[in-house]
Structures are given as structure tokens and as C-alpha cells.
Design a protein around this motif. Sequence first.
Motif, mmCIF file in Angstrom:
data_model
loop_
_atom_site.group_PDB
_atom_site.id
_atom_site.type_symbol
_atom_site.label_atom_id
_atom_site.label_comp_id
_atom_site.label_asym_id
_atom_site.label_seq_id
_atom_site.Cartn_x
_atom_site.Cartn_y
_atom_site.Cartn_z
ATOM 1 N N ARG A 163 0.834 -1.204 0.000
ATOM 2 C CA ARG A 163 0.000 0.000 0.000
ATOM 3 C C ARG A 163 0.867 1.252 0.000
ATOM 4 O O ARG A 163 0.562 2.251 -0.665
ATOM 5 C CB ARG A 163 -0.945 0.006 1.214
ATOM 6 C CG ARG A 163 -2.035 -1.070 1.125
ATOM 7 C CD ARG A 163 -3.147 -0.844 2.147
ATOM 8 N NE ARG A 163 -2.720 -1.126 3.519
ATOM 9 C CZ ARG A 163 -2.885 -2.295 4.144
ATOM 10 N NH1 ARG A 163 -3.437 -3.324 3.528
ATOM 11 N NH2 ARG A 163 -2.478 -2.459 5.397
ATOM 12 N N ASN A 164 1.976 1.203 0.716
ATOM 13 C CA ASN A 164 2.906 2.321 0.769
ATOM 14 C C ASN A 164 3.503 2.602 -0.622
ATOM 15 O O ASN A 164 3.593 3.761 -1.056
ATOM 16 C CB ASN A 164 4.027 1.975 1.770
ATOM 17 C CG ASN A 164 4.909 3.145 2.073
ATOM 18 O OD1 ASN A 164 4.445 4.229 2.445
ATOM 19 N ND2 ASN A 164 6.212 2.977 1.889
ATOM 20 N N SER A 167 0.974 4.299 -2.782
ATOM 21 C CA SER A 167 0.914 5.736 -2.463
ATOM 22 C C SER A 167 2.084 6.466 -3.114
ATOM 23 O O SER A 167 1.924 7.544 -3.689
ATOM 24 C CB SER A 167 1.002 5.960 -0.953
ATOM 25 O OG SER A 167 -0.131 5.463 -0.308
ATOM 26 N N ARG A 170 1.684 7.335 -6.654
ATOM 27 C CA ARG A 170 0.823 8.501 -6.901
ATOM 28 C C ARG A 170 1.520 9.829 -6.633
ATOM 29 O O ARG A 170 0.975 10.879 -6.943
ATOM 30 C CB ARG A 170 -0.472 8.376 -6.102
ATOM 31 C CG ARG A 170 -1.329 7.201 -6.580
ATOM 32 C CD ARG A 170 -2.720 7.187 -5.931
ATOM 33 N NE ARG A 170 -3.529 6.146 -6.581
ATOM 34 C CZ ARG A 170 -3.964 5.048 -5.973
ATOM 35 N NH1 ARG A 170 -3.672 4.812 -4.692
ATOM 36 N NH2 ARG A 170 -4.682 4.150 -6.643
ATOM 37 N N THR A 171 2.739 9.803 -6.077
ATOM 38 C CA THR A 171 3.478 11.064 -5.924
ATOM 39 C C THR A 171 4.145 11.451 -7.245
ATOM 40 O O THR A 171 4.690 12.539 -7.370
ATOM 41 C CB THR A 171 4.570 10.964 -4.829
ATOM 42 O OG1 THR A 171 5.548 9.981 -5.204
ATOM 43 C CG2 THR A 171 3.957 10.593 -3.474
#
Lengths: 216, 216, 216, 216
Positions: A163-164, A167, A170-171
Motif C-alpha cells: 500500500r505504501n 501511495s 501517486r506522488t
Amino acid sequence: MSKFPERLLAGYQTFMTGRYTAERARYRQLAETGQEPHTLVIACCDSRAAPETIFDCGPGELFVVRNVANLMPPYEPDGNYHSTSAALEFAVQALKIRNILVMGHGRCGGIAASLDPAAKPLSPGDFIGQWISLLKPAAEKIQESSLMTGSERQTAMERISIRNSISNLRTFPCVKILEDKGKLEIHGAWFDISSGELWVMDKDSGDFVRPEVEVA
Amino acid sequence: MSKFPERLLAGYQTFMTGRYTAERARYRQLAETGQEPHTLVIACCDSRAAPETIFDCGPGELFVVRNVANLMPPYEPDGNYHSTSAALEFAVQALKIRNILVMGHGRCGGIAASLDPAAKPLSPGDFIGQWISLLKPAAEKIQESSLMTGSERQTAMERISIRNSISNLRTFPCVKILEDKGKLEIHGAWFDISSGELWVMDKDSGDFVRPEVEVA
Amino acid sequence: MSKFPERLLAGYQTFMTGRYTAERARYRQLAETGQEPHTLVIACCDSRAAPETIFDCGPGELFVVRNVANLMPPYEPDGNYHSTSAALEFAVQALKIRNILVMGHGRCGGIAASLDPAAKPLSPGDFIGQWISLLKPAAEKIQESSLMTGSERQTAMERISIRNSISNLRTFPCVKILEDKGKLEIHGAWFDISSGELWVMDKDSGDFVRPEVEVA
Amino acid sequence: MSKFPERLLAGYQTFMTGRYTAERARYRQLAETGQEPHTLVIACCDSRAAPETIFDCGPGELFVVRNVANLMPPYEPDGNYHSTSAALEFAVQALKIRNILVMGHGRCGGIAASLDPAAKPLSPGDFIGQWISLLKPAAEKIQESSLMTGSERQTAMERISIRNSISNLRTFPCVKILEDKGKLEIHGAWFDISSGELWVMDKDSGDFVRPEVEVA
């Protein structure tokens, strides 16, 4: 002087007489037209978790970057070289890939290292230590979950890490923009190397569930 | 919300009913005892050049790091994270791997980018540009070989890059020490994605030759 | 006084009882009507690269000029004798040949000599030195490619030389005129004397590629 | 854009499935160890007179230079390029060849041109004219033999030319020295392309005679 490993030559021979012979036309075509893989897979180096094997994919299908613990670092345009970010950029911008899959697995040595407070550097360069420190904040929290067993913390961390990484994907501006436009989909999965089970990440909750798949 | 790609689920189903079923005992064993791969492969992300496919290797055999253009950067213990160096360190120091193979291939997009003087950044971060700059001195020399065709420069650069990565491997103290002691062997190979031919690097000359392998 | 070599007499006997007997009518016909070969081949003297053998051609098919390193010099109507230019003129103007093939090969001693900066004259006349100097500008450039191995420079030079000879062919007015009219085609090929592979020159790119030929 | 001639590809395929397959080990060996031909043959470009065919010789046996009318020019160390002299120098000094055969043949177009007082240049460069002028003094004499028929003059000139080329060979210091030491033998032969007959030159008289050979 050492020779090329016999095991690899024998395996190559099997490949040529078997798979390559059957897919010869496809290899030639892919060489001529170039690759158009449908999925970028961020997977672990682990010898038990090869995406092509697990997803029975052939030449031309998967663009695969593999590093220890299948980590996607966050966006850092600082002028240094970042190999996983480079692979992502190439897949998204040059190959116009439509799917990204972050695939973790059970018994991951890299994740285990992140959870080991007594881990010593493997060499003076401590490259693993530096690399795994991408997980540091999360790992420190999980280490405190003393009511969970070591294995439960391991599995939890493997999934938190996926999950990290998602994320972090998406940066990257290009990823965010394309995902918002519906031109890119991000997926997560976790492979149990013992049972062969594949757990797929639910995009709303982040939970890992087993899909409805006929396997026997 | 988007679903997990059908193609991957279908492939996973084939894997489970076929290979996994046949190798179930092996997967369980590997999960219990841990992995003992015989070879670390540094390969390209390219969808046409997966080591497990080309060498017909099963679970537990190959520890695979894949990045754009299968580059091994030189030893730089500068405190930044270096994913390929981390994978190398893990393979050599933790898994005690005995063989390292740097495997390149034909029609490599990353190599092509290194030879393109007009290449523009794919995104503001220009991660590919930075990553490929590891090849810059060599690429600039090859770009000047105007008597060679574009394809000839491409193939030459792919092979020069493999030799370069092998040199970089030897800048890692742990690698050098183990190689000198005879505990680690370094190999190079180049895969022709069109013809399926494998060219193996001669350790004395650095030439890429085809091994005697019965393939028909 | 020395006798005619036994090996040649024995081979001639085999020729007469075998091939000649089978093709007797053809030899007689060719003697009466004259030769109408379809291809002029510019090949090397090398004992491993005979065009009739490689292309399985019989009497009357190939008009073959062979010199060291299969070089075609440029057009120089200076009144000196130029044996390769004479053969070209005869083939094109007298025999009205429709195809010219410049055929090079691997491990060419003449090409090796061109790349050897320390090469000494083989005799005071230094005929090889003078002959090979036709390649001098190109050879000097290739010698500088220090990132390539000796074998890689050799193969590169063999192919550059073929492209160079083809350019030289086009400096002959009769060749250029006939080619532009579609009455003459120029081809290039490179024969790997080790593997037996034939690489054919792509006329657009100048690359040497293997044609689709069923050989097993 | 024109394609590689079908006839040559088909012939190459026959070569690969037939001869090459049978002699594969020999080709590989010759590639590794280098060539050690036993005879340098100076032959004509004529499509009906290929030495490998006539002497049934395989790869590695004959080092062959072919030019129009199988002429050996005299020794002229003048700094210009001389391709036949270069081939001779290479064969004798580098390959240490032990036999030189000058092979002429019947119905030779180049010889016919030398005997034709009305021959016009085939192109402004008149390369054939210049090349054949090596025979000029002898040709002028033979042209005056009005009691002989055209064919008789042709055959006479073909044989005179072989003896002339052999004399020219002996103007090369390296040839003379080695021949006198018994390390090099010079032979002459003339091939009747109609009947297939081989006539061998008697070294004492210069006559061409048919050797005792079982041909049926």
C-alpha cells in the motif's frame, strides 16, 4: 577459467526446443514492432516470486522491474539516479503502459530485515540498510505490535509496504495525471509462496482478498 | 472501481492448475527452508527478456534484479539508496550466491536512449536520462562511429554495457574478494530477442560467442 | 623435377567421374554458346569462402573475381592496369551481367591486416600494404574504437568494407547508369566461416541480417 | 527495393543442408585455427572454370585469386596497388603456401580480346584493354600466325599466356628464392571447358599434356 553455468545452458536449450520453437513467430514480431506490454510489474528479486511464472505470461506482456522487497520509492527529482523511478518513467511515458501492479510476497527477506531492530549492515556500504530505510517509519510502528506474532507482523508489513508503494506511485505527477484521466490503473497483489495463493488488493479498502478463480 | 486485470487472473489460474500443481512440494519446501538460488541475474525490464523464461528456471533458482538496460552501477557507498547495489549486496552477502550473470539483449530501449543525442527527458524528473547517464562516456564514443549503421552501434553498445557492468561489479569489495577466492563467478550474456539466440561472453576476450548447444 | 600435385589430380578425377559426367551436356553447351553468368561475385581469395561452394552454383552461373579482402577499388581511369576494374568492366559491358554481389567473410586476413597498426610489409614490395591501404581511412577510425574487442572491430570492419566496395562500384559510370535504369542490382553479403551463416546486406540501412532460409 | 537473388539463397540453403552439415566440424576448425591451403591457384573469372569445382576441393584447400585471363603480372614494386601481386605476396609470405598453379582454360574471353586487333574499349576507362596489354608483345606475334586457324591461335595464346605468367611469377624475389630452395613448386594447367579435359604443363618443355588419370 570458469565456464558459463551448465544449468543455464541446459535450461536455454530446453527453452529453444520448446517454448521458443512454439512462439518463434511471436518473438520475431516483437523484435520488429517493438514491445507493447500491458502491465508494469514491480516485484521482488526473490527466486520464488517471478511474475512471468505466477501469471503464466509470455514474451511481450509484462514490463518487470524487480528490486529487494518490491519497493516503489517516492518521487524525488534530485538529479541522482533512481533505477526504479527510471523504469516507471519509461513504462508510463514511453511504453504508455495501462496497468501497474505492485506485487509482494510472503517470507520476504527484505521485509524481514526492515522489522529486525538488530539487523547489522551486510557490508560497509550497507546498501540494504539504506534501501530498506524507505520503510522505516512504518516498520518501526509494526515492530511495536507486540501482541502479534513475528509471522503476523511479517505478513502485515508485507501488505503495508504494498500500500505504501502504491501511495508512492501517486506522488509521480505523470502517474497521478494518467490515473485521474482513467488511462492508468494501479493494482496490488501478494503471493503466498507456500500455498501458491494470490491475494489481490481491494482498491477501496486496501484489504487483500482472494479472487474468485477456478484453480482445481 | 477498476478490477484486477483479467489477463493476470487467467494466467494465474493456468499457473495454479499447471505448474504449481506439478511443483507444489517444491514451493512448500522453498517456503520452509528459504531460498538458495544459484545465480543472481541482472536483467532488463524488457518484456521480451525474462530470465526465468530464457533459462527455463523454476522457483528457487534465480535471484533476479531487473532495471532498464540491465545496468550495474559502480560501488558508491554515499548513504543514498541504490536499489541494484542493495540487491547485489543481499545476494552475495546474505544468500551467498555463487554466480552472477549480467544479461543484456538486442533492441534494448534503454541502450537506444543512451545513443540518441537528441533524446528529450520523458518527464521533468528525467529519471531515465539520469539512469542512462551511467553509460555516458561509452555512449558518446560509440555515437562517433559513423561508419557503422545505427543497428551496429546499438548491438556494440549493448555488449560494451555488459562488459561495463561486469567491471562495475568488481568495484564492490565483497565481489572482488569472493571472486579472487574462487567463491564467486561472474558471467555475461546477450539475448537476441528476434532469433532467440543466446550469446555468451568469453571471459578472456570479452567477445560474445554462441555456445555449442543443440537447439533443434 | 616436381610433379603436378597428387591432391589436385585425385580431385580432378573425382570431378570427372562425378560432376562432369552428370553435367557433361551442360559443359558442352556452355563451350559452344559462351557463358551467360547471372551474377558477378567479388569475393576473397580465402580458401574457406569460395562462392561456388557457398551458393552451390554450377558451371556458367557465377563470374567470379577474387582478391585479398574482396575489395572493389574506386573508378580510376589512369591508364594503369587494374585487374578488379577490368573484371567488372568485362562482366558489366561484355557479359551484360544483371547482378553484382560483394561477398565478405569472417576472420578475413586482409581485413585483420588493415586493423593492425603494427603490421610490417610482408616483402619489400609491400603489395598487401598498398592493396589494403584502399581501406585506410575507415580502418584508422575503427582502430580507435577501444571499447570494442578485437573481434568486434574485425567484424565491423569486414562489413564497413563491403559497404565501401559497394560505394566504389557506384563510382563506375557504367554501373551507376545501369543501376539507375534498373538493369543492374548490387548486393552485399557476409559469410561466417565458422557457423556457415550467411548475412545479407539490407539495401536501405546497410545492416547485415540473416535471411529467412530453412537450413535444417 | 531489390531483393537478394533467389537463386543464391536457394543454393545457399542446399549448401547448408548438404555440404556444410557434412563438413561442419571442419568449418569450425578452420575458423579457429586459421587457413592452411596447400595451393595458390591463379585462375580466370570465367564461370565455367572454377578451381574448387574442377579439383573437387573443399574448404581450406585452395587460396584462389581470379582475374580476367588468369594473368600474373610481373614484379613492379612501384607503390601502386596491384591486387594479384598482393594475393601472391600474402599466399607465399603469410600463408607459406607450397604450390602455385596457374590455370588457364579454353574459350577464354580475355585471351580472345588480346588477339583481336579491332577490339574497342568496353568503356572509356578501357580497363580490359589496359589489363590485357600485359600480353601485348606475345599477342601481336601470334596474331601474325596466319597459317593457324582462329581457334588454334586462341589455344596457342592461352598456353603461351600460362607460361608467361609462370615466368612473371619468377620475377618476384620471394618466389624465386623459395623455388630455388625447394620450398615452393610452380605448376601450369589448362582446362578444356568443353570436354572437361585437364592438360598439365610439363615443367621441362612447357608442353601441355594429359596426365594418366582414370576418369571413367
